[in-house]
Write an enzyme that holds these catalytic residues in place. Sequence first.
Site, PDB file in Angstrom:
ATOM      1  N   THR A  49      25.836  -0.496   0.480  1.00  0.00           N
ATOM      2  CA  THR A  49      26.247  -1.843   0.843  1.00  0.00           C
ATOM      3  C   THR A  49      27.522  -1.734   1.682  1.00  0.00           C
ATOM      4  OG1 THR A  49      25.330  -2.941  -1.082  1.00  0.00           O
ATOM      5  CG2 THR A  49      27.289  -3.925  -0.161  1.00  0.00           C
ATOM      6  N   ILE A  78      16.336  -9.254  -5.873  1.00  0.00           N
ATOM      7  CA  ILE A  78      17.446  -9.847  -5.122  1.00  0.00           C
ATOM      8  C   ILE A  78      18.730  -9.394  -5.804  1.00  0.00           C
ATOM      9  CG2 ILE A  78      18.537 -11.977  -4.354  1.00  0.00           C
ATOM     10  CD1 ILE A  78      15.777 -11.846  -3.241  1.00  0.00           C
ATOM     11  N   GLY A  79      19.593  -8.749  -5.082  1.00  0.00           N
ATOM     12  CA  GLY A  79      20.852  -8.281  -5.673  1.00  0.00           C
ATOM     13  C   GLY A  79      21.912  -9.370  -5.662  1.00  0.00           C
ATOM     14  N   GLY A 101      28.197  -2.397  -6.178  1.00  0.00           N
ATOM     15  CA  GLY A 101      27.943  -1.761  -7.469  1.00  0.00           C
ATOM     16  C   GLY A 101      26.662  -2.289  -8.084  1.00  0.00           C
TER      17      GLY A 101
HETATM   18  N1  ASP Z   1      25.429  -4.573  -5.277  1.00  0.00           N
HETATM   19  C1  ASP Z   1      24.261  -4.058  -4.559  1.00  0.00           C
HETATM   20  C2  ASP Z   1      23.023  -4.480  -5.300  1.00  0.00           C
HETATM   21  O1  ASP Z   1      23.046  -4.559  -6.515  1.00  0.00           O
HETATM   22  C3  ASP Z   1      24.275  -2.583  -4.410  1.00  0.00           C
HETATM   23  C4  ASP Z   1      25.530  -1.961  -3.849  1.00  0.00           C
HETATM   24  O2  ASP Z   1      26.546  -2.612  -3.770  1.00  0.00           O
HETATM   25  O3  ASP Z   1      25.542  -0.780  -3.489  1.00  0.00           O
HETATM   26  O4  ASP Z   1      22.019  -4.672  -4.681  1.00  0.00           O
END
Ligand code: ASP
Length: 182
Positions: A49, A78-79, A101
Amino acid sequence: MVEPDFFFTQERFDQLHRAQAEHGRVLLDHDGAAALHDDPIDPDRKFGTVGAVALDAAGNLAAATSTGGMTNKQAGRIGDTPIVGAGCYANNATVAVSTTGTGETFMRGVSAYDVSALMEYAGLSLQQATDKVVMEKLLQLGGSGGLIAVDRHGNIALPFNSEGMYRGFGYVGDAPSVGIYR
Ligand code: ASP
């Protein structure tokens, strides 16, 4: 509107297949690097991300967060990233926040907004609010990751409770600073 193949890149497709073949599990940037490899910028461990926060000269705060940080996630998931308040939030009265995260815990904690609410309603400083969200509240939910934030005075915070978080910051006229591990 564009066709789905607009979003296709061979590099990410190949990374996904390698992740499935090698680990068969969901991978996040922050844990993948050192645990499995010596090189923290090995392209097979770097999925990320990408987030950005900014304060302009007129006092406007803005936050942006890209999707796609989790490799081998469930189809259709969906994140937190596209959910305003969970993975991304900005308010000129308080702070701009972009998180990264384990998204499910950022959603449950409405973490980006929580930083702003702690500053607005509890009078916490940026440092106190981001520490509370990342080092206490997220950990209690079993969450791993961190965030980048800039407040309306131009203070910045980049806390994370994971092994590392690829990050950088800069002020106008200064050389940029970057970091991976603590
Ligand atoms: N927060 C993102 C998700 O859960 C992943 C990431 O931040 O690397 O999709």
